[in-house]
Scaffold this active site. Sequence first.
Site, PDB file in Angstrom:
ATOM      1  N   GLU A  70      91.019 -28.229 -51.049  1.00 32.54           N
ATOM      2  CA  GLU A  70      90.557 -28.665 -52.369  1.00 32.54           C
ATOM      3  C   GLU A  70      90.740 -27.606 -53.446  1.00 32.54           C
ATOM      4  OE1 GLU A  70      88.894 -29.322 -49.599  1.00 32.54           O
ATOM      5  OE2 GLU A  70      88.887 -31.498 -49.548  1.00 32.54           O
ATOM      6  N   ILE A 124      83.405 -30.930 -54.795  1.00 30.67           N
ATOM      7  CA  ILE A 124      83.700 -30.182 -56.012  1.00 30.67           C
ATOM      8  C   ILE A 124      83.299 -28.713 -55.873  1.00 30.67           C
ATOM      9  CG2 ILE A 124      81.530 -30.475 -57.300  1.00 30.67           C
ATOM     10  CD1 ILE A 124      83.323 -31.319 -59.725  1.00 30.67           C
ATOM     11  N   HIS A 135      78.435 -36.824 -48.869  1.00 37.16           N
ATOM     12  CA  HIS A 135      79.436 -37.793 -49.318  1.00 37.16           C
ATOM     13  C   HIS A 135      78.830 -38.862 -50.231  1.00 37.16           C
ATOM     14  CE1 HIS A 135      82.046 -36.098 -46.218  1.00 37.16           C
ATOM     15  NE2 HIS A 135      83.017 -36.910 -46.550  1.00 37.16           N
TER      16      HIS A 135
END
Lengths: 345, 345, 325, 325
Positions: free
Chosen positions: C60, C87, C129
Amino acid sequence: MTEKNSMPGSNSGLPDLYRHMRRVRTFEERVGELFVRGKSAGSMLHLSVGEESAAVGVCSHMHDGDTFTTHHRGHGIFLARGADPARMMAEIAGKETGYCHGKGGSMHIADMGLGHLGANAIVGGGIPAVVGAGLAARNGKKDVVSLAFFGDGATGQGILYESMNMAALWRLPVMFVCINNQYGMGTRIDQATANPRLHERAEAFGLVARTVDGLEVEEVADAAAELIAGARAGKPAFLAIECYRFYGHARKDKSPYRAEAEEAEGRNKDPVLRARTKLIESGIMAETDLDAMDAEIAQEMDATIDFAVSGNEPQMSSMFRDVYAPEEAEPEPVRTRIERILARQ
Amino acid sequence: MTEKNSMPGSNSGLPDLYRHMRRVRTFEERVGELFVRGKSAGSMLHLSVGEESAAVGVCSHMHDGDTFTTHHRGHGIFLARGADPARMMAEIAGKETGYCHGKGGSMHIADMGLGHLGANAIVGGGIPAVVGAGLAARNGKKDVVSLAFFGDGATGQGILYESMNMAALWRLPVMFVCINNQYGMGTRIDQATANPRLHERAEAFGLVARTVDGLEVEEVADAAAELIAGARAGKPAFLAIECYRFYGHARKDKSPYRAEAEEAEGRNKDPVLRARTKLIESGIMAETDLDAMDAEIAQEMDATIDFAVSGNEPQMSSMFRDVYAPEEAEPEPVRTRIERILARQ
Amino acid sequence: MIETTYRGALRQALTDAMQENEAVVIMGEEVGRYGGAYGVTKGLIDEFGEDRVIDTPISEAAIVGAAVGAAMAGLRPVAELMYVDFIGMTMDQLANQAAKIRYMFGGQIGVPMILRTQGGTGRSAGAQHSQSLEAYVMHTPGLRLAMPATVEDAYHLLRQAMKQPDPVVFIEHKGLYTMKGELDTSAEPAAWGKARVMREGSDVVIVSYSRQLHHALAAADTLEKENGIQAAVVDLRTLNPIDFATIRPLVEQAGRAMVVSEGVMTAGVAAELAARITEECFDYLEDPVVRVAGEDIPISVSPLLEKHSVPTPEFITEVARMMLK
Amino acid sequence: MIETTYRGALRQALTDAMQENEAVVIMGEEVGRYGGAYGVTKGLIDEFGEDRVIDTPISEAAIVGAAVGAAMAGLRPVAELMYVDFIGMTMDQLANQAAKIRYMFGGQIGVPMILRTQGGTGRSAGAQHSQSLEAYVMHTPGLRLAMPATVEDAYHLLRQAMKQPDPVVFIEHKGLYTMKGELDTSAEPAAWGKARVMREGSDVVIVSYSRQLHHALAAADTLEKENGIQAAVVDLRTLNPIDFATIRPLVEQAGRAMVVSEGVMTAGVAAELAARITEECFDYLEDPVVRVAGEDIPISVSPLLEKHSVPTPEFITEVARMMLK
Ligand SMILES: Cc1ncc(C[n+]2csc(CCOP(=O)(O)OP(=O)(O)O)c2C)c(N)n1
Ligand SMILES: Cc1ncc(C[n+]2csc(CCOP(=O)(O)OP(=O)(O)O)c2C)c(N)n1
Ligand SMILES: [Mg+2]
Ligand SMILES: [Mg+2]
């Protein structure tokens, strides 16, 4: 955008390499002076003295259109790639006349005209950008390469491995350049890893990888030539350059964690001096010519301090500019907001 | 804390290894059933069918006091380490009676009593914890090891390299176990890296590193025995186990990105079947005995579904519990806050 | 006018943008062959090829970092973060690089990239999640933030986002992908940065975005039918820029405002909205602006606990009734 | 009672804790031989050895992740993040792991670790070394957040933090390290989670923390001397837990409140404080709670721009005057 200083498109020989290394060395010395005179913006100034061969050797094989990112110790690389030292110095002084109008400073200089996608104060932070630049080159079928310059300390950052893996997987025109000056702040490389043969990691991800001794700028340049050519052809590469950080980590650090003997030995590996000696001994240049060259460079670099010191402070009104694109509204200042709400407007 | 299923402290031979693999296989089949019956909490169920030898082979050399972390496909590992399958199944159903009282689910099971520091739904998220556990072991001079289990996909995550580097640098009693089932979701390993010989990366960081074929549970167990013993002695290790993910990524994925022929071949590499065949062919166990063992396991695992289905839902009042330690105030519920402010209290 | 879904509208927006502009590339985990974890990018790799729809390793941080570099080098990358919950791994590249590059470098260059992702509860996906982390983004100067609630905006807001000169974090809601709606791709959408009044009403103003907008609308219906309460409902559409000009007269008229966000309450988007509405409309407020937001807890996998960890239509209704009692 | 500095008090707290408890370890970049980038851990490695004062590679994510594992395995790690600006690299380990482990695992175990770091402006350190990112932490349930403003709290708050059962992010201010003050290590400190009224005053209440507390106090002095305005000043000390009980009666009396934070305004700590104070004291407020916070921009290296990017004592004074005009 910016007028480029003559940087050879290919290795045009030791005199030029020497000249550029001397320019870096002298520039860094002037940065130190700027600080001592109290004119730098802050004290986070990381001098690349001792690492000149890395900057100059590698940049001597970069071309128009190539891009690169650098780290917190990136003055030399930028200069070797053709930066205007006066605008650099002004930026280091936090002035309006600097490359980034005083917003960036020593650790955040950039120049899109020269393909400098930015220095970074985050160790490893600039590395993945070259993967993206490599994708842009591939998709645009442009014959350009993108180089990430970073220190040995950045090999502690996971993002380096993520980026190398991507570059290898997609065979991007990308090169990773690790300037191994043996230290990340006070931590010697063998205190940061069990295996300091850093290129082995790159190999394990499928990159072409080498380590060279930074004492010899020509060796650096030759290795860079080969690896960069390979990278342009879709064989992404990794080059570690062994050198020594002559001074402290930042301007104020006196490196108490290093033994004097070690420092003395380290500073013996002086690529600038080495090139100079070689030029003289091999009869390529006379000492007097070199002295003249050095003096000219000293003059050029002296002028950067004057330029920096005499430059204007940024205007207060520039504070809200460039958070977003010029056509966008600027963020509302806190003062305006408060006046407005207290006045019930 | 939890009663342990008999898991041998050392490799006590193929019958036991087979039995544990069969238990994993059957458990995972029941998880599939739970989903089909609409009784699982959600559909994020990642079955480890095809990977049983990794779980069982490695765990057969873990001891009391050892710790480990797992990934999203961790049921088998936990079971192989001695978990109670009924409480696992209840957790997968999101019930109060599960290991984590329905808060964790399939991807967040843990049991401190068994040294299971937690499954993780973040790819790579559980890896660095073993470095910390390794530090605790070192400082406490405890003869324990800490293992991180993860998939091949996690080799894309930088934190793996940061963690391996630390483990090697500090010579921690730590092992990294990569269950290479050839896929991360729909991405085949060679679509995720230019060099799928993953152990080479670990080597480059200074770890002892091996790859074994997961088809043979005894080979896995032997390799694990050797590497874990080394890790306990301060030689941190990396073990990649090659296997194949028999089913889709999660319960709903039908793997349309894989050719049928490839899947057929992959499923041929069945460590459970292989061990069974070997037991019979070598005359160690008779087929009827194996059938009886399988039937007993089937019964045990059937019961887990009943236990899960009949368990209570968590109490609504448990919602605010365990955000902080029990002696701390619970977070104020939104409802309470609103009632309070509207009532001006 | 076509009948499609939120997912279909997103895919259409990507398709149209890619057809229009060669520089647009999509990159992320499983965006190509797999078609995206939630199917948004399905088929795009067949139409645009592997060079423009790029399956990445599970990295990521480097995905976002590569998108930053790609944007600086002339591409228009749409990076996908499979879950907004991830993130955390990208925050350095997002907040220290993408968000600050234009400023640090004195305006020399921008980073016109999109980070497409999705968040929210509803699938028993557990604590890692199911989050709504838009506040991290909203608190980071330099990042634009768009959160479509409707099929129309799934298309138009994404198209608009892809024309922005600055980085945009574009957060979809996992609970909305199958929502159906009408879409006119050639219609003139609300301007970028403008909120949309979905429903007029003079008793209370409910300000929301993303999936909670639908909860707010459902609540407003119930309130009207069962209590004769007229609730105005506003869809913010973008949280940066944010449009208080549209909200202000509504709140001044109603005198009561509620903000509804799925993110956890403390120091979240609801706090900013409440603070700002209070600043703008102070003299008109009968009650403090009420924050209906996610509980200050992680999300459980248990469907029961999950559901009540974030605002429900019933709870919004109840709060409005309390406000108007 | 000794005369020391903020830095010295922090070091004393670490020393005392390490002497008391074998399980305490310090880990981070340059914490050992170098003594910490800001010198807080100087000398500790000599006293406690390399096994307890652990110099790490430059691997922020794994430092925090290792601290999580260490805490679960029985140590009491104090991880150091050299600058809070680097929190982006650690957010996954911090927010998805440290913060959620107790909850996700149904209360089986906690993560009693400290993440010590420092933030703020004042050294021309540029956009990536001058931020105030406490809002990210405050918005993450499961993480405690302490921000000492005084020499006393540098000691006592850190000592208290090190006894918490849950992860604590402990953010120092780079501008305070050399601040001098008196310290009585055996004094009974204010309870963990309690705010401290630094100054009484019935005209306006200024709520602040960390370095801005001193700006607020300076402003309060000026206001008293030059305008006869009596400003109460509150030091929050911890932002999670947060103590509104102490603030409420003060604001109810004064009818006016200002919150001062160095973090950027939008969706920041100031928004939460303003929203919450409004909720608690609505009927008593003459004006909206005024947010004096960092500008919604990155921090420049130029000392001039840097200084005016965050609240100054002069600006706080001016705002108070505006409020009371
Ligand atoms: C992410 C991050 N971590 C830590 C730092 C603090 N820091 C700045 S430079 C540095 C050492 C870097 O060493 P190296 O990469 O070898 O570069 P060098 O300074 O030797 O040129 C550290 C730890 C930082 N700026 N960014
Ligand atoms: C940080 C993060 N990125 C992406 C995902 C989505 N995801 C879940 S599992 C998975 C594939 C993982 O592959 P691998 O590590 O090989 O494990 P496997 O599923 O094959 O067991 C992905 C991409 C995630 N959960 N976490
Ligand atoms: Mg170095
Ligand atoms: Mg896999």
